[in-house]
Motif scaffolding. Structure first.
Motif, short mmCIF file in Angstrom:
data_model
loop_
_atom_site.label_atom_id
_atom_site.label_comp_id
_atom_site.label_asym_id
_atom_site.label_seq_id
_atom_site.Cartn_x
_atom_site.Cartn_y
_atom_site.Cartn_z
N ARG A 290 0.82 -1.15 -0.16
CA ARG A 290 0.06 -0.12 0.09
C ARG A 290 0.79 1.49 -0.02
O ARG A 290 1.86 1.37 0.82
N LYS A 291 0.71 2.01 -0.96
CA LYS A 291 1.29 3.44 -1.14
C LYS A 291 1.23 4.23 0.15
O LYS A 291 2.35 4.96 0.50
N MET A 292 0.28 4.04 0.99
CA MET A 292 0.14 4.99 2.40
C MET A 292 1.11 4.44 3.28
O MET A 292 1.24 5.27 4.50
N GLU A 293 1.65 3.21 3.26
CA GLU A 293 2.21 2.56 4.34
C GLU A 293 3.47 3.36 5.13
O GLU A 293 3.27 3.69 6.56
N PRO A 294 4.34 3.82 4.31
CA PRO A 294 5.51 4.88 4.64
C PRO A 294 4.94 6.03 5.47
O PRO A 294 5.31 6.31 6.79
N ARG A 295 3.82 6.73 4.85
CA ARG A 295 3.41 7.80 5.55
C ARG A 295 2.50 7.44 6.82
O ARG A 295 2.70 8.15 7.93
N LEU A 296 1.92 6.43 7.07
CA LEU A 296 1.31 5.95 8.28
C LEU A 296 2.26 5.56 9.17
O LEU A 296 2.03 6.08 10.47
N ALA A 297 3.48 5.00 8.85
CA ALA A 297 4.45 4.66 9.80
C ALA A 297 5.14 6.03 10.33
O ALA A 297 5.28 5.91 11.52
N ARG A 298 5.31 6.67 9.49
CA ARG A 298 5.78 7.94 10.13
C ARG A 298 4.80 8.72 10.99
O ARG A 298 5.47 9.24 11.91
N ALA A 299 3.68 8.83 10.67
CA ALA A 299 2.46 9.37 11.59
C ALA A 299 2.43 8.77 12.93
O ALA A 299 2.43 9.20 13.98
N LEU A 300 2.54 7.36 12.85
CA LEU A 300 2.62 6.49 14.25
C LEU A 300 3.69 6.80 15.03
O LEU A 300 3.74 6.75 16.14
N TRP B 261 -1.18 10.05 -0.29
CA TRP B 261 0.50 10.00 -0.05
C TRP B 261 0.94 11.08 -0.84
O TRP B 261 2.35 11.38 -0.63
N SER B 262 0.21 11.69 -1.57
CA SER B 262 1.07 13.02 -2.20
C SER B 262 1.40 14.15 -1.27
O SER B 262 0.81 14.27 -0.26
N ARG B 263 2.58 14.73 -1.62
CA ARG B 263 3.26 15.88 -1.11
C ARG B 263 2.33 16.99 -1.49
O ARG B 263 2.68 18.30 -0.93
N ALA B 264 1.51 16.97 -2.57
CA ALA B 264 0.75 18.31 -3.04
C ALA B 264 0.03 19.03 -2.23
O ALA B 264 -0.22 20.05 -2.26
N ARG B 265 -0.59 18.36 -1.08
CA ARG B 265 -1.50 19.00 -0.17
C ARG B 265 -2.47 19.52 -0.95
O ARG B 265 -3.00 20.87 -0.57
N ALA B 266 -3.18 19.01 -1.91
CA ALA B 266 -4.14 19.62 -2.74
C ALA B 266 -5.59 19.02 -2.40
O ALA B 266 -5.84 18.19 -1.67
N GLU B 267 -6.67 19.72 -2.73
CA GLU B 267 -8.26 19.45 -2.85
C GLU B 267 -8.75 19.14 -4.17
O GLU B 267 -8.23 20.07 -5.06
#
Length: 415
Positions: A6-16, A325-331
Motif C-alpha cells: 500500500r502506497k500509504m504505508e510509509p506515511r502512516l508509519a511516520r505518523a505513528l 500519499w501525495s506531497r501536494a496537499r491538494a483538494e
C-alpha cells in the motif's frame, strides 16, 4: 493474488512515530486490518471489535480496555466501541503525550458517526484508505498529483500508452476491492451484493438506528446512476420517494460508510458566478458497475452517458487515492458556471495554484476539448498551472500554452 504493498504505508508509519493517535478510515474490505497488522509488525496490542467477546469487554469496561496492553494499541473497527471507548482513549492520551499510543481503524467516518461525540481533536490524525489504486495493482509510481505541480510540462515528452480502450474499461469494471479482484468476474456480483447488504442493513442500522434501512440499497443504485453528476436532491427524492430530511440523512449515512464522496463546487474571486452544488461519486467503480449492470464489452459499445460517468468516476477515485500519499496537499473540486462552462476536476493547492482536468471516454481529443480549460487559464493567469484532457488516446499531445492531452494511464505511470 500476490501481496500488494500500500502506497500509504510509509506515511502512516511516520505518523505513528509522531502522533499519539492515528486513525485509518475506509470502506469495509479494503485491507485496513491487514495494513494495521503490517504497521504494528507484531509489536504492541492488536484487538478487533467485530469479535463479539472483545467487543463485550470494550463495552463493559472501556477505561480498562483503553489502558490494556503494550503500545501501539491497535483497535480495529473502533466505532463499534461507541463514545465511551473513544472518551477513554482521550483520557489515556491526555495523561501521556508519548507518540504511537493508539492505531485505530474504522469502516465508518469517525467524524460523522452520530453516536460518537468525541472527535479526539488535537490528539489524532486521520487517514482514509481506499480500494487498491491502479499504481498499487500495476506496480507503478502513482505520482501524478506531485508531478503535475512540480513539472507540469514534463508530460508532453512522455511515451505512448500501451493501454487500449478495452483495458481501461476492464479496470473500471473490476474496481479495487481486494476480495473482488480475487474472484472471477462472473462471481463478483454475489460478493458486491453481500457487501451492500452487510453495510446497509447491519453497519448503518447499528450506528444510526435507521428505520427504513431497506431503502438504502435502492438509494445507492440511484446514486450510482448519477455518479459524476451534480447532487440534485429534488430529483433523487422524486425517484426514491424519501422525504427531504430522510433523504439527506440516508445520503449522509452512505457517505459515512465510505460508499460515496462528493466534489464541492470550486470558486474564486475570478469565478464568482460558480454554482454551488457538489457532484457525487461512488468511491469504487467496480461497485458502481455492478449496481448499473455494466461490463467492459457493453461499455465499449455504449454511445450514451454511462461510459463517460464511470470513466470520470474512475479518474476522480484515482486522484482521491493519491491524496493519501501525495506531497501536494491538494483538494479536489469541480467547476460549472451559469454560462455552461464546466470543468470535471479542479485540483487546488493551499497556495491557490490550480490544475484543471477534463475526462473524455474516447480516443478523440480536439482543440474544442480545451475550451473551458482555456477560459480558466485566461481568467487565473499565473495561478493556472496546467490544463489536461485525459482520454483513451495513447499519445501525449500539446494543445497550446499550459494545455496538454494525456492518456488516462499517466495518472499512475507518472512519478
Amino acid at each position: 493474488m500476490a501481496k500488494i504493498s500500500r502506497k500509504m504505508e510509509p506515511r502512516l508509519a511516520r505518523a505513528l512515530s509522531a502522533y499519539r493517535v492515528v486513525v485509518i478510515g475506509g470502506p469495509r474490505q479494503v485491507g485496513k486490518t491487514t495494513l494495521a497488522r503490517e504497521l504494528t509488525g507484531g509489536r504492541g496490542t492488536f484487538r478487533q471489535l467485530d469479535v463479539d467477546t472483545t467487543l463485550a469487554t470494550a463495552l463493559v469496561d472501556p477505561v480498562g480496555f483503553a489502558r490494556h496492553g503494550a503500545t501501539p494499541r491497535a483497535i480495529d473497527e473502533v466505532q463499534l466501541g461507541g463514545d465511551a471507548l473513544v472518551r477513554a482513549i482521550k483520557v489515556q492520551v491526555d495523561a501521556d503525550d508519548d507518540p504511537g499510543q493508539f492505531l485505530l481503524t474504522g469502516s465508518a467516518d469517525f467524524l460523522t458517526v452520530p453516536t460518537l461525540s468525541e472527535s479526539l481533536a488535537g490528539r489524532a490524525v486521520f487517514f482514509e484508505l481506499w480500494p487498491f489504486s491502479q499504481g498499487e495493482l500495476r506496480g507503478e509510481p502513482d505520482g501524478f498529483l506531485d508531478t503535475v505541480f512540480r513539472e507540469p510540462d514534463s508530460f508532453r515528452e512522455g511515451p505512448s500508452s500501451a493501454l487500449q480502450p478495452e483495458d481501461y474499461l476492464e479496470a473500471v469494471c473490476q474496481g479495487g476491492f481486494p476480495e473482488a479482484l480475487r474472484l472471477h468476474p462472473d462471481d463478483r456480483g454475489l460478493w458486491y451484493d453481500a457487501l451492500v447488504q452487510t453495510v446497509t442493513q447491519r453497519d448503518i442500522v447499528g450506528l444510526t438506528g435507521a428505520r427504513r434501512a431497506g431503502e438504502l440499497p435502492r438509494l445507492l443504485r440511484l446514486l450510482a446512476a448519477r455518479t459524476a453528476n451534480e447532487l440534485v436532491a429534488s430529483q433523487i427524492g422524486a425517484d426514491s420517494q424519501l422525504s427531504r430530511d430522510t433523504l439527506a440523512d440516508y445520503i449522509g449515512f452512505l457517505r459515512m460508510i465510505y460508499f460515496t464522496r462528493e466534489l464541492p463546487a470550486w470558486s474564486s474571486s475570478h469565478t464568482n458566478r460558480a454554482k454551488q452544488r457538489p457532484k457525487i461519486y461512488l468511491t469504487d467503480t467496480g461497485l458502481a458497475s455492478h449496481l448499473l449492470d455494466a461490463d467492459p464489452v457493453g461499455l465499449l459499445d455504449d454511445d450514451g452517458a454511462r461510459r463517460g460517468q464511470l470513466v470520470e468516476t474512475f479518474v476522480v477515485n484515482e486522484l482521491r487515492k493519491q491524496l493519501g500519499w501525495s506531497r501536494a496537499r491538494a483538494e479536489l473540486f469541480h467547476f460549472r458556471d451559469r454560462d455552461g462552462g464546466e470543468i470535471d476536476i479542479v485540483v487546488e493547492r493551499p497556495d491557490g495554484r490550480v490544475v484543471g482536468i477534463e475526462v473524455k471516454s474516447g480516443l478523440t481529443v480536439t482543440g474544442r476539448s480545451f475550451t473551458h480549460l482555456t477560459r480558466l487559464r485566461d481568467r487565473l493567469g499565473d495561478a493556472f498551472v496546467h490544463g489536461y484532457v485525459l482520454s483513451f488516446s495513447p499519445d501525449p499531445l500539446p494543445f497550446g500554452d499550459r494545455l496538454t492531452a494525456l492518456p488516462i494511464s499517466y495518472l499512475w505511470q507518472a512519478g
